[in-house]
Design an enzyme around this catalytic site. Structure first.
Site, PDB file in Angstrom:
ATOM      1  N   CYS A   7       0.841  -1.195   0.000  1.00 44.83           N
ATOM      2  CA  CYS A   7       0.000   0.000   0.000  1.00 44.83           C
ATOM      3  C   CYS A   7       0.883   1.255   0.000  1.00 44.83           C
ATOM      4  O   CYS A   7       1.991   1.241   0.521  1.00 44.83           O
ATOM      5  CB  CYS A   7      -0.901  -0.010   1.236  1.00 44.83           C
ATOM      6  N   ASP A  19       0.418   3.713   1.749  1.00 44.75           N
ATOM      7  CA  ASP A  19       0.390   4.274   3.101  1.00 44.75           C
ATOM      8  C   ASP A  19       1.803   4.596   3.605  1.00 44.75           C
ATOM      9  O   ASP A  19       2.688   3.736   3.578  1.00 44.75           O
ATOM     10  CB  ASP A  19      -0.287   3.253   4.042  1.00 44.75           C
ATOM     11  N   ARG A  64       2.982   4.786   6.368  1.00 46.23           N
ATOM     12  CA  ARG A  64       3.428   4.072   7.572  1.00 46.23           C
ATOM     13  C   ARG A  64       3.924   2.658   7.278  1.00 46.23           C
ATOM     14  O   ARG A  64       4.289   1.927   8.192  1.00 46.23           O
ATOM     15  CB  ARG A  64       2.272   4.014   8.580  1.00 46.23           C
ATOM     16  N   HIS A 108      -2.081  -4.135   4.953  1.00 44.88           N
ATOM     17  CA  HIS A 108      -1.879  -3.714   6.346  1.00 44.88           C
ATOM     18  C   HIS A 108      -3.222  -3.404   6.982  1.00 44.88           C
ATOM     19  O   HIS A 108      -4.152  -2.963   6.318  1.00 44.88           O
ATOM     20  CB  HIS A 108      -0.944  -2.503   6.420  1.00 44.88           C
ATOM     21  N   CYS A 144      -6.006   0.053   6.948  1.00 44.53           N
ATOM     22  CA  CYS A 144      -5.764   0.611   5.614  1.00 44.53           C
ATOM     23  C   CYS A 144      -6.932   1.530   5.229  1.00 44.53           C
ATOM     24  O   CYS A 144      -8.089   1.106   5.209  1.00 44.53           O
ATOM     25  CB  CYS A 144      -5.620  -0.517   4.595  1.00 44.53           C
TER      26      CYS A 144
HETATM   27 CO    CO Z   1      -3.340   1.154   3.048  1.00 46.33          CO
END
Ligand code: CO
Length: 201
Positions: free
Chosen positions: A42, A44, A46, A98, A101
């Site tokens: 992803c 993302d 993080r 994750h 998400c």
């Molecule tokens: Co995500």
């Protein structure tokens, strides 16, 4: 004019540290990249691929998008796959979702504006496919987390049918596809135990 000076300062420090540790570092990386892994994760912020599996530059080829989706009609993802399998000859593909998400959460919410909604519609389809299981779970968080996992499994299923992958297997290329999930709460990965190394029968 110099935008974002802090990032350039960070970069200079990083580059100097690398060379101090290993004077030939950049020279070696320039010559060749031979990663063993393709990471599909992803976007993302993080979930930084290299960091969480402790791999250095040169060791993992990375493709990231919202909610780690593999689409047979996405030339970006397909090109990454083709290059990493056919040219780099990577031997492991990791699809890593994750928990928490945002892309997955959006599939439980009202329609977003396009193009994001078009992208999320693929997750909505997975949600619909697993409606009964998700409905049986207690609470929104449990459903959200389970859909994060189911989404990874769905991408493995798609990967397994893609020409680049099927042809690699037909050539005898040793190539395994793995489905993992990352937990933001403790920084740990979990194997969803859906690894495959041959075409579906
Ligand atoms: Co995500």
């Amino acid at each position: 004019m110099h935008f974002l000076p802090q990032l350039f300062a960070n970069n200079r420090i990083w580059s100097e540290q690398q060379v101090r540790r290993d004077p030939k570092y950049f020279e070696r990386l320039c010559e060749i990249q031979r990663p063993q892994y393709l990471w599909i994760g992803c976007s993302d912020s993080r979930v930084p691929a290299n960091t969480i599996v402790g791999l250095a530059p040169g060791e993992v080829f990375v493709h990231r998008n919202v909610a780690n989706i593999v689409r047979p009609d996405d030339p970006n993802c397909l090109s990454v796959l083709q290059y990493s399998v056919d040219i780099l000859q990577i031997s492991n593909i990791i699809v890593c979702g994750h928990y928490r998400c945002g892309g997955i959460q959006a599939a439980f919410g009202p329609p977003a504006a396009n193009p994001l909604e078009g992208w999320i519609s693929h997750i909505r389809a997975i949600r619909a496919e697993h409606h009964d299981e998700l409905a049986s779970l207690d609470g929104e968080t449990a459903r959200w987390e389970r859909l994060c996992e189911l989404n990874v499994v769905a991408q493995i299923r798609i990967l397994r049918t893609l020409p680049t992958i099927v042809q690699a297997w037909q050539r005898g290329h040793s190539l395994a596809i793995h489905g993992w999930i990352y937990d933001l709460r403790d920084g740990l990965l979990r194997d969803l135990e859906v690894s495959v190394n041959k075409p579906a029968r």
